[in-house]
Design an enzyme around this catalytic site. Structure first.
Site, PDB file in Angstrom:
ATOM      1  N   ASP A   1      -5.771  -1.100  -2.805  1.00 31.54           N
ATOM      2  CA  ASP A   1      -4.635  -1.926  -3.230  1.00 31.54           C
ATOM      3  C   ASP A   1      -4.873  -3.404  -2.966  1.00 31.54           C
ATOM      4  OD1 ASP A   1      -2.024  -2.321  -4.262  1.00 31.54           O
ATOM      5  OD2 ASP A   1      -1.196  -2.407  -2.246  1.00 31.54           O
TER       6      ASP A   1
ATOM      7  N   SER B   1       3.093  -4.450  -6.137  1.00 30.57           N
ATOM      8  CA  SER B   1       2.674  -3.173  -6.709  1.00 30.57           C
ATOM      9  C   SER B   1       3.904  -2.341  -7.074  1.00 30.57           C
ATOM     10  CB  SER B   1       1.817  -2.387  -5.714  1.00 30.57           C
ATOM     11  OG  SER B   1       0.662  -3.119  -5.358  1.00 30.57           O
TER      12      SER B   1
ATOM     13  N   GLN C   1      -3.215   1.394 -11.419  1.00 30.38           N
ATOM     14  CA  GLN C   1      -2.053   0.752 -10.813  1.00 30.38           C
ATOM     15  C   GLN C   1      -1.343  -0.110 -11.841  1.00 30.38           C
ATOM     16  OE1 GLN C   1      -2.013  -2.916  -8.088  1.00 30.38           O
ATOM     17  NE2 GLN C   1      -1.895  -1.249  -6.592  1.00 30.38           N
TER      18      GLN C   1
END
Length: 311
Positions: A224, A248, A298
């Protein structure tokens, strides 16, 4: 079936730490191991990664650890899908509630909800599989110079510390447990339009315990770290400009083959779409020998803050 207690694992030694990064890695591994509270309940603390809220990768890694601690070790995670619902409070613990959806002979499924202040801030589904043999194929690893020829991103940013906001300066003064080395770094203060693709080398700063779940959780944590920024490259945007809001929204991972996170992995990422203030990004993670070990997807919120009109 294992119980909810943290299983024994080879610890990182508590003796004299030769560098600050070793202490930082020790603390991060402890952060991921969590504290068992009750049957299917775990509690985690937070590490300050320089943002205003809890780092999404930390919640992702802790949720995977919580799920994995309720699964037979013969089953290893092969996929996870998580949604970030609310910003996490860095000053307060996070409770992870694990729902044992299914325990099968080949596949085991878990659902995890991360809770703060009585509200869900994240939820995740994860599937674990008993190892099986069968046909195999994979893509070809992209050509990339070896990691030894690049400077750590953290050290490169530290040279620019006087130009950073105060909250960022505090983070840059801390030792980091994960080495990140960009193959194609940008000038964060004066970015130029570039293709929506990037290559990073990454690994833990020091050797890790021989616990596959620790390595998988750390990879989830690190995955991430740089992924959303690849969507900003074509638009000459960066976090350091001060007018970009990013967070995110969801994160998915698929674990294909064995790896160790204390050995170098190449993180190949791209962004095929940015629209509606949402950037979609993909990633592939490769061992140095060309083995594809994991894939990532993502979607993140990317907003441009407009100046407020003068009164």
């Amino acid at each position: 079936m294992s119980d909810d207690s943290t299983p024994a694992a080879t610890p990182i030694a508590d003796g004299d730490f030769d560098t600050d990064t070793q202490r930082a890695l020790h603390d991060l591994v402890d952060l991921l191991r969590l504290e068992p509270l009750e049957h299917n309940l775990f509690r985690g603390q937070s590490r300050d990664n320089g943002g205003q809220a809890v780092f999404g990768g930390q919640v992702l890694g802790q949720a995977l650890m919580a799920a994995g601690r309720t699964v037979d070790p013969a089953h290893q995670v092969h996929s996870l899908h998580g949604y970030f619902l609310r910003a996490g409070d860095k000053t307060q613990p996070i409770v992870y509630d694990v729902d044992r959806i299914r325990d099968g002979a080949s596949f085991t499924t878990r659902r995890v909800v991360a809770i703060q202040h009585g509200q869900a801030i994240f939820h995740m589904s994860a599937s674990f599989q008993k190892r099986e043999d069968g046909p195999t194929h994979q893509d070809t690893m992209p050509a990339a110079p070896p990691p030894e020829g690049f400077e750590d991103d953290h050290l490169r940013d530290r040279r620019l510390i006087d130009r950073m906001p105060a909250w960022r300066q505090q983070y840059l003064r801390q030792a980091q447990p994960v080495h990140m080395r960009a193959v194609n770094p940008i000038n964060a203060f004066a970015p130029q339009p570039l293709p929506a693709q990037a290559l990073h080398w990454m690994r833990a700063a020091h050797p890790l315990p021989d616990d596959p779940l620790i390595h998988q959780a750390l990879l989830a944590y690190a995955s991430d770290w740089s992924l959303m920024s690849v969507a900003m490259r074509p638009h000459a945007l960066s976090w350091q400009q001060g007018n970009v809001q990013g967070v995110s929204l969801d994160h998915a991972m698929w674990f294909h083959r064995d790896f160790r996170f204390d050995e170098w992995l190449l993180y190949q990422s791209d962004s095929p779409s940015l629209s509606g203030a949402r950037g979609f990004c993909r990633g592939s993670l490769w061992r140095r020998d060309g083995t594809l070990v994991a894939s990532v997807a993502q979607e993140g919120l990317i907003r441009i803050r407009r100046p407020k009109p003068a009164d």
